[in-house]
Design a protein around this motif. Structure first.
Motif, PDB file in Angstrom:
ATOM      1  N   SER A   1     -42.728 -43.197 -27.764  1.00  0.00           N
ATOM      2  CA  SER A   1     -43.071 -44.558 -28.178  1.00  0.00           C
ATOM      3  C   SER A   1     -41.964 -45.531 -27.788  1.00  0.00           C
ATOM      4  O   SER A   1     -42.231 -46.626 -27.281  1.00  0.00           O
TER       5      SER A   1
ATOM      6  N   TYR B   1     -49.934 -45.565 -21.057  1.00  0.00           N
ATOM      7  CA  TYR B   1     -50.568 -46.230 -22.199  1.00  0.00           C
ATOM      8  C   TYR B   1     -51.695 -45.398 -22.803  1.00  0.00           C
ATOM      9  O   TYR B   1     -51.692 -45.140 -24.015  1.00  0.00           O
TER      10      TYR B   1
ATOM     11  N   LEU C   1     -47.217 -49.153 -32.500  1.00  0.00           N
ATOM     12  CA  LEU C   1     -48.479 -49.621 -31.925  1.00  0.00           C
ATOM     13  C   LEU C   1     -48.523 -51.140 -31.882  1.00  0.00           C
ATOM     14  O   LEU C   1     -48.920 -51.733 -30.863  1.00  0.00           O
TER      15      LEU C   1
ATOM     16  N   TRP D   1     -50.151 -42.306 -24.360  1.00  0.00           N
ATOM     17  CA  TRP D   1     -49.501 -42.590 -25.633  1.00  0.00           C
ATOM     18  C   TRP D   1     -50.528 -42.736 -26.753  1.00  0.00           C
ATOM     19  O   TRP D   1     -50.314 -42.254 -27.869  1.00  0.00           O
ATOM     20  N   GLY D   2     -51.672 -43.374 -26.471  1.00  0.00           N
ATOM     21  CA  GLY D   2     -52.721 -43.488 -27.468  1.00  0.00           C
ATOM     22  C   GLY D   2     -53.267 -42.123 -27.864  1.00  0.00           C
ATOM     23  O   GLY D   2     -53.489 -41.854 -29.062  1.00  0.00           O
TER      24      GLY D   2
END
Length: 216
Positions: free
Chosen positions: A55, A164, A193, A167-168
């Motif tokens: 993150s 991206y 987030l 990471w989600g």
């Protein structure tokens, strides 16, 4: 005063002593039960550390491309932190995978082939896809110099933006695949987030600096 042995002799004497000391340290660690505590810690927290590090990697990667506030020296510093947290995240990810397989929580096949875990195919599959995505991003970042030319640069950008969705997927995996996340972990994920969403919005909407430092 006794004469000191030559450096070459001292080095020859020390070479076998170092692995012997390491073996002794490992034996004491295993006998004391510290290794079990370490594995227990990694079983529960290596994934959290990986997600926190990755993150931070995403956030610092966005900061490294900022041209609204940061100047070149600041962006270089952000790039260095971005690479450092990325390496740490991949290291913790490797530990997370190793411990989960060693402890029998999932199998090597499920880690290699998404959505094949017998108990939780969707959630473990999300983690597998996220891992592949982060590895692809790391490799593309390491060989960025090979992407020369406009078309190659666009290919590199497309590969790097895989971070991206990866990471989600990692967030979903981290929140749902294991034990119930602690309140501080959920709050940390929420802050990360929100930070990524805000930074992306500013990047897409804000002006960029020219080479002379003026916004355009």
């Amino acid at each position: 005063m006794p004469a000191q042995p030559p450096p070459a002799i001292r080095s020859a004497l020390l070479r076998p002593a170092l692995p012997a000391a390491l073996l002794l340290f490992l034996a004491v660690t295993l006998h004391s039960g510290a290794m079990d505590s370490t594995v227990h810690f990694l079983d529960y927290d290596a994934g959290v550390l990986a997600l926190v590090s990755l993150s931070a990697t995403v956030l610092w990667g966005l900061a490294a491309t900022d041209r609204m506030v940061l100047f070149a020296p600041h962006r270089l510093l952000a790039q260095a932190v971005h690479r450092g947290t990325g390496i740490a995240g991949l290291g913790f990810l490797g530990l997370h995978i190793w411990v989960k397989v060693a402890e029998g929580h999932t199998g090597a096949t499920a880690l290699a082939v998404p959505f094949t875990d017998g108990a939780r195919p969707a959630l473990i599959g999300c983690g597998t896809l996220a891992g592949y995505g982060f590895v692809a991003v790391a490799v593309s970042g390491a060989v960025r110099g090979a992407f020369t030319g406009r078309t190659a640069a666009r290919c590199w950008w497309a590969l790097h933006t895989v971070a991206y969705p990866a990471w989600g997927l990692a967030l979903l995996h981290g929140l749902k695949a294991g034990r119930s996340a602690a309140s501080w972990a959920i709050a940390g994920y929420g802050i990360a987030l929100a930070g990524v969403a805000l930074r992306l919005a500013l990047r897409l909407r804000g002006p960029r600096r020219t080479a002379g430092g003026e916004p355009r």
